[in-house]
Design an enzyme around this catalytic site. Structure first.
Site, short mmCIF file in Angstrom:
data_model
loop_
_atom_site.label_atom_id
_atom_site.label_comp_id
_atom_site.label_asym_id
_atom_site.label_seq_id
_atom_site.Cartn_x
_atom_site.Cartn_y
_atom_site.Cartn_z
N HIS A 121 -2.25 -10.43 -7.57
CA HIS A 121 -2.05 -9.72 -6.31
C HIS A 121 -3.42 -9.28 -5.79
O HIS A 121 -4.30 -8.94 -6.59
CB HIS A 121 -1.15 -8.51 -6.56
CG HIS A 121 -0.68 -7.82 -5.33
ND1 HIS A 121 -1.45 -6.89 -4.68
CD2 HIS A 121 0.49 -7.90 -4.64
CE1 HIS A 121 -0.78 -6.43 -3.64
NE2 HIS A 121 0.39 -7.02 -3.59
N LEU A 179 -1.35 0.22 -15.47
CA LEU A 179 -2.45 0.99 -14.88
C LEU A 179 -2.19 1.18 -13.39
O LEU A 179 -2.03 0.21 -12.65
CB LEU A 179 -3.78 0.29 -15.11
CG LEU A 179 -5.05 1.09 -14.76
CD1 LEU A 179 -6.24 0.59 -15.59
CD2 LEU A 179 -5.40 1.02 -13.28
#
Length: 338
Positions: free
Chosen positions: A231, A127
């Site tokens: 992240h 994505l």
């Protein structure tokens, strides 16, 4: 401005490549390599063309498209069964407990074990939303469109599903987890290993990675601190996965240490709540905000809309959604609350 999700096409190669260059590394499913992306599109085209409603080794690539301009502004992917071409490796976090009678002490050591436990699961991944579009719920549209696709093609997906989140990447594009563990065995920096994996697969992991459990206490401080953390750009994605029913079950990525989220496919919120109905008519008289999809395989489209439920499995759609999806009266749609 209206957006819709559709199946990827061959002509999407260049915009996919341009987006891949914006990912910043560590994004295995969207490598900035035209040949690798072209191979993905070829595999996706073959998967959309396969008519049998059976579980296979399929990859479906979806595109976020600006309806007015035709511009590609995002993408996402679904793998129906991982670990078929090459093993699907993860690290599993476990604990070894030992007791010394002489010292009258119990020692507990956290360990990382190389595992293929998740092999055979379906995966949602890849994505990416163009930085210029990160508002208005388009990331959620990309993410949740996959679950409506799964609900509409349920026989082609496994009973368990996973999502790998990118782990911590430093300012230089390196991975503290990789540097503290795998990098010591491979003689490759993270960027090179990640690119090689994205293009050629991870068989080299099986060939070179130590098979014995790794004591976490023996890793560097920076490597330990990265274990299981997404992240910073992936924190919102992690929250969306949790809202859909995914959870962290102590599996992490072997490259960057990012968390692998898992769920039972039928318990994913959008899959569980998806409803099918025929379009009765279109008007602007209100209803509930929803994610609406239509079309089988390569004809799949998905967009935000306003749905008003009627009796006998019929719904009324707002005209904008109907236009974006290209649906008319009596067409079938699948929808779930936004």
């Amino acid at each position: 401005m209206s957006f819709r999700i559709r199946a990827a096409r061959d002509e999407d190669l260049q915009p996919l490549y341009e987006m891949a260059k914006l990912t910043g590394g560590g994004f295995t499913n969207l490598p900035p390599d035209k040949h690798a992306l072209e191979a993905k599109l070829d595999r996706s085209r073959a998967s959309f063309a396969r008519e049998e409603d059976t579980l296979g080794d399929d990859l479906f690539v979806l595109i976020l498209e600006n309806v007015a301009t035709g511009e590609v502004r995002g993408t996402c992917q679904m793998f129906t069964r991982v670990g078929q071409t090459w093993p699907f490796y993860s690290y599993r976090i476990g604990t070894l407990t030992q007791h010394s009678a002489e010292l009258d002490r119990t020692f507990r050591a956290d360990m990382l074990s190389l595992s293929t436990d998740l092999e055979g699961s379906s995966e949602v991944g890849g994505l990416f939303l163009h930085p210029g579009e990160r508002a208005g719920g388009l990331g959620m549209l990309l993410a949740r469109s996959r679950y409506l696709f799964i609900a509409m093609h349920r026989a082609r997906f496994a009973d368990h599903i996973l999502a790998e989140l990118r782990g911590i990447i430093d300012e230089a594009g390196g991975s503290p987890f990789w540097d503290g563990l795998a990098g010591r065995f491979f003689g490759m920096n993270f960027q090179d290993a990640d690119q090689f994996n994205a293009i050629h697969g991870n068989q080299f992991i099986a060939d070179l990675m130590p098979k014995h459990p790794i004591y976490i206490a023996m890793l560097t401080d920076t490597a330990r601190a990265a274990i299981g953390l997404p992240h910073p750009s992936g924190r919102a994605a992690m929250r969306m996965l949790e809202n859909e029913g995914f959870g962290f079950d102590n599996y992490i990525d072997i490259f960057d240490g990012g968390p692998t989220m898992t769920a039972r496919t039928d318990r994913v919120k959008a899959v569980r709540e998806a409803r099918t109905a025929a379009v009765l008519t279109c008007d602007k008289d209100g209803g509930n905000q929803a994610l609406v999809a239509t079309g089988r395989l390569a004809d799949f489209r998905c967009a935000y809309g306003v749905v008003r439920e009627q009796e006998r499995d019929h719904v009324v759609l707002d005209p904008g959604c109907a236009q974006a999806l290209g649906v008319r009266e009596d067409d079938q749609v699948c929808y779930a609350g936004r």
